[in-house]
Design a protein around this motif. Structure first.
Motif, PDB file in Angstrom:
ATOM      1  N   SER A  20       0.831  -1.210   0.000  1.00  0.00           N
ATOM      2  CA  SER A  20       0.000   0.000   0.000  1.00  0.00           C
ATOM      3  C   SER A  20       0.863   1.256   0.000  1.00  0.00           C
ATOM      4  O   SER A  20       0.575   2.229  -0.721  1.00  0.00           O
ATOM      5  CB  SER A  20      -0.917  -0.010   1.224  1.00  0.00           C
ATOM      6  N   LEU A  21       1.936   1.235   0.776  1.00  0.00           N
ATOM      7  CA  LEU A  21       2.831   2.390   0.809  1.00  0.00           C
ATOM      8  C   LEU A  21       3.504   2.606  -0.546  1.00  0.00           C
ATOM      9  O   LEU A  21       3.605   3.735  -1.027  1.00  0.00           O
ATOM     10  CB  LEU A  21       3.891   2.196   1.888  1.00  0.00           C
ATOM     11  N   VAL A  22       3.953   1.521  -1.166  1.00  0.00           N
ATOM     12  CA  VAL A  22       4.569   1.634  -2.493  1.00  0.00           C
ATOM     13  C   VAL A  22       3.586   2.260  -3.477  1.00  0.00           C
ATOM     14  O   VAL A  22       3.930   3.167  -4.243  1.00  0.00           O
ATOM     15  CB  VAL A  22       5.030   0.255  -2.999  1.00  0.00           C
ATOM     16  N   SER A  23       2.344   1.774  -3.460  1.00  0.00           N
ATOM     17  CA  SER A  23       1.325   2.298  -4.363  1.00  0.00           C
ATOM     18  C   SER A  23       1.073   3.781  -4.116  1.00  0.00           C
ATOM     19  O   SER A  23       0.992   4.590  -5.055  1.00  0.00           O
ATOM     20  CB  SER A  23       0.029   1.504  -4.192  1.00  0.00           C
ATOM     21  N   GLU A  24       0.967   4.158  -2.852  1.00  0.00           N
ATOM     22  CA  GLU A  24       0.723   5.570  -2.505  1.00  0.00           C
ATOM     23  C   GLU A  24       1.860   6.460  -2.990  1.00  0.00           C
ATOM     24  O   GLU A  24       1.629   7.514  -3.611  1.00  0.00           O
ATOM     25  CB  GLU A  24       0.583   5.713  -0.985  1.00  0.00           C
ATOM     26  N   ALA A  26       4.066   5.847  -5.293  1.00  0.00           N
ATOM     27  CA  ALA A  26       4.145   5.846  -6.755  1.00  0.00           C
ATOM     28  C   ALA A  26       3.142   6.820  -7.355  1.00  0.00           C
ATOM     29  O   ALA A  26       3.473   7.605  -8.255  1.00  0.00           O
ATOM     30  CB  ALA A  26       3.911   4.436  -7.288  1.00  0.00           C
ATOM     31  N   GLN A  27       1.913   6.774  -6.866  1.00  0.00           N
ATOM     32  CA  GLN A  27       0.886   7.678  -7.384  1.00  0.00           C
ATOM     33  C   GLN A  27       1.250   9.139  -7.123  1.00  0.00           C
ATOM     34  O   GLN A  27       1.077  10.000  -7.994  1.00  0.00           O
ATOM     35  CB  GLN A  27      -0.449   7.346  -6.741  1.00  0.00           C
ATOM     36  N   GLU A  28       1.760   9.413  -5.914  1.00  0.00           N
ATOM     37  CA  GLU A  28       2.154  10.784  -5.575  1.00  0.00           C
ATOM     38  C   GLU A  28       3.285  11.274  -6.476  1.00  0.00           C
ATOM     39  O   GLU A  28       3.254  12.409  -6.977  1.00  0.00           O
ATOM     40  CB  GLU A  28       2.595  10.851  -4.117  1.00  0.00           C
ATOM     41  N   SER A  29       4.276  10.412  -6.676  1.00  0.00           N
ATOM     42  CA  SER A  29       5.435  10.816  -7.479  1.00  0.00           C
ATOM     43  C   SER A  29       5.063  11.021  -8.944  1.00  0.00           C
ATOM     44  O   SER A  29       5.509  11.984  -9.580  1.00  0.00           O
ATOM     45  CB  SER A  29       6.541   9.752  -7.361  1.00  0.00           C
ATOM     46  N   VAL A  30       4.242  10.123  -9.475  1.00  0.00           N
ATOM     47  CA  VAL A  30       3.831  10.246 -10.872  1.00  0.00           C
ATOM     48  C   VAL A  30       2.993  11.498 -11.078  1.00  0.00           C
ATOM     49  O   VAL A  30       3.144  12.219 -12.078  1.00  0.00           O
ATOM     50  CB  VAL A  30       3.084   8.983 -11.333  1.00  0.00           C
ATOM     51  N   ALA A  31       2.128  11.798 -10.121  1.00  0.00           N
ATOM     52  CA  ALA A  31       1.320  13.024 -10.225  1.00  0.00           C
ATOM     53  C   ALA A  31       2.194  14.273 -10.175  1.00  0.00           C
ATOM     54  O   ALA A  31       1.901  15.279 -10.836  1.00  0.00           O
ATOM     55  CB  ALA A  31       0.295  13.049  -9.092  1.00  0.00           C
ATOM     56  N   SER A  33       5.795  14.381 -10.745  1.00  0.00           N
ATOM     57  CA  SER A  33       6.930  14.473 -11.676  1.00  0.00           C
ATOM     58  C   SER A  33       6.788  13.614 -12.926  1.00  0.00           C
ATOM     59  O   SER A  33       7.613  13.706 -13.839  1.00  0.00           O
ATOM     60  CB  SER A  33       8.215  14.057 -10.947  1.00  0.00           C
ATOM     61  N   GLY A  34       5.776  12.751 -12.946  1.00  0.00           N
ATOM     62  CA  GLY A  34       5.565  11.902 -14.111  1.00  0.00           C
ATOM     63  C   GLY A  34       6.295  10.579 -14.074  1.00  0.00           C
ATOM     64  O   GLY A  34       6.184   9.784 -15.021  1.00  0.00           O
ATOM     65  N   SER A  35       7.044  10.325 -13.005  1.00  0.00           N
ATOM     66  CA  SER A  35       7.791   9.077 -12.932  1.00  0.00           C
ATOM     67  C   SER A  35       7.971   8.651 -11.476  1.00  0.00           C
ATOM     68  O   SER A  35       7.736   9.432 -10.546  1.00  0.00           O
ATOM     69  CB  SER A  35       9.157   9.220 -13.603  1.00  0.00           C
ATOM     70  N   PHE A  36       8.427   7.404 -11.296  1.00  0.00           N
ATOM     71  CA  PHE A  36       8.672   6.876  -9.959  1.00  0.00           C
ATOM     72  C   PHE A  36       9.732   5.794 -10.060  1.00  0.00           C
ATOM     73  O   PHE A  36       9.655   4.917 -10.924  1.00  0.00           O
ATOM     74  CB  PHE A  36       7.385   6.283  -9.371  1.00  0.00           C
ATOM     75  N   THR A  37      10.737   5.858  -9.193  1.00  0.00           N
ATOM     76  CA  THR A  37      11.790   4.847  -9.185  1.00  0.00           C
ATOM     77  C   THR A  37      11.730   4.061  -7.885  1.00  0.00           C
ATOM     78  O   THR A  37      11.684   4.636  -6.795  1.00  0.00           O
ATOM     79  CB  THR A  37      13.179   5.475  -9.351  1.00  0.00           C
TER      80      THR A  37
END
Length: 220
Positions: A20-24, A26-31, A33-37
């Motif tokens: 759940s934390l990974v998903s959260e 990832a969504q925040e980062s993509v919103a 900056s457009g990407s997530f590592t």
């Protein structure tokens, strides 16, 4: 350094919470900056299943390995086997396996390091009963490496490994630990106490969250 701690009832709940934390994140980062590592250690199937069931923007992600055993392609010792089997097809395109099949391990480690971002957005770590994390194991010279992001260990439990170093882990924007089971009690107690005699404690990153189940918590 103080680590944040969340304790959940059992290993399934811990795996789901990390997913759940990974998903959260990832969504925040993509919103933003457009990407997530993301860098993954050997993840339990429960965690990978929970990730697959969640709302994860796989196409905008790059997924790196925290560490890998040096073994032939397809060998059961490889962390990549479970990782590849547990991720959906759209995630596999984002996966960046460690090149442990190459003849020159040091050169391969250098090339993998060159492909890492300056700051991984999130790193998932586990904890061994002996206090190791990633493949930063007790007594290995790799613990003293400060000039590289990726390095090669000596043999440990029958295999040499390629691993992210303390430098790479310290640069990550956030670290989440998944620690479950009563075999981890002593190591977790020492991690939370800041006992620098174990490798896991020597990660100097200000944003670290430990998610542990009740079995891993010390009974003392």
């Amino acid at each position: 350094m103080t680590l944040a701690l969340e304790v959940v009832p059992d290993s399934a709940a811990a795996a789901t919470r990390v997913a759940s934390l990974v998903s959260e994140r990832a969504q925040e980062s993509v919103a933003r900056s457009g990407s997530f590592t993301l860098a993954l250690s050997k993840a339990p199937r429960q965690m990978l299943d929970a990730l697959v069931a969640g709302d994860v923007p796989w196409s905008a992600m790059s997924i790196f390995q925290v560490d890998e055993r040096i073994a032939p392609a397809g060998h059961e010792d490889r962390n990549l086997i479970a990782l590849s089997a547990g991720l959906p097809p759209e995630a596999k395109a984002s996966l960046r396996p460690m090149p442990v099949e190459e003849a020159n391990f040091e050169a391969a480690a250098g090339r993998y390091a060159a492909g890492l971002p300056a700051h991984l957005d999130l790193v998932h770590l586990g904890l061994g009963p002996d206090g190791h994390t990633a493949s930063l194991v007790p007594g290995d010279p790799v613990l003293e490496i400060r000039d590289r992001l990726v390095a090669i260990t000596r043999e440990y439990q029958g295999r040499r490994r390629m691993t992210l170093t303390y430098r790479a882990l310290a640069a990550a924007r956030e670290i989440v630990w998944l620690v479950t089971g009563d075999t981890k009690r002593d190591a977790l107690e020492r991690l939370l106490a800041g006992d620098t005699s174990i490798p896991a404690v020597r990660i100097f990153n200000p944003r670290q969250l430990v998610i542990a189940d009740e079995a891993a918590m010390s009974s003392s």
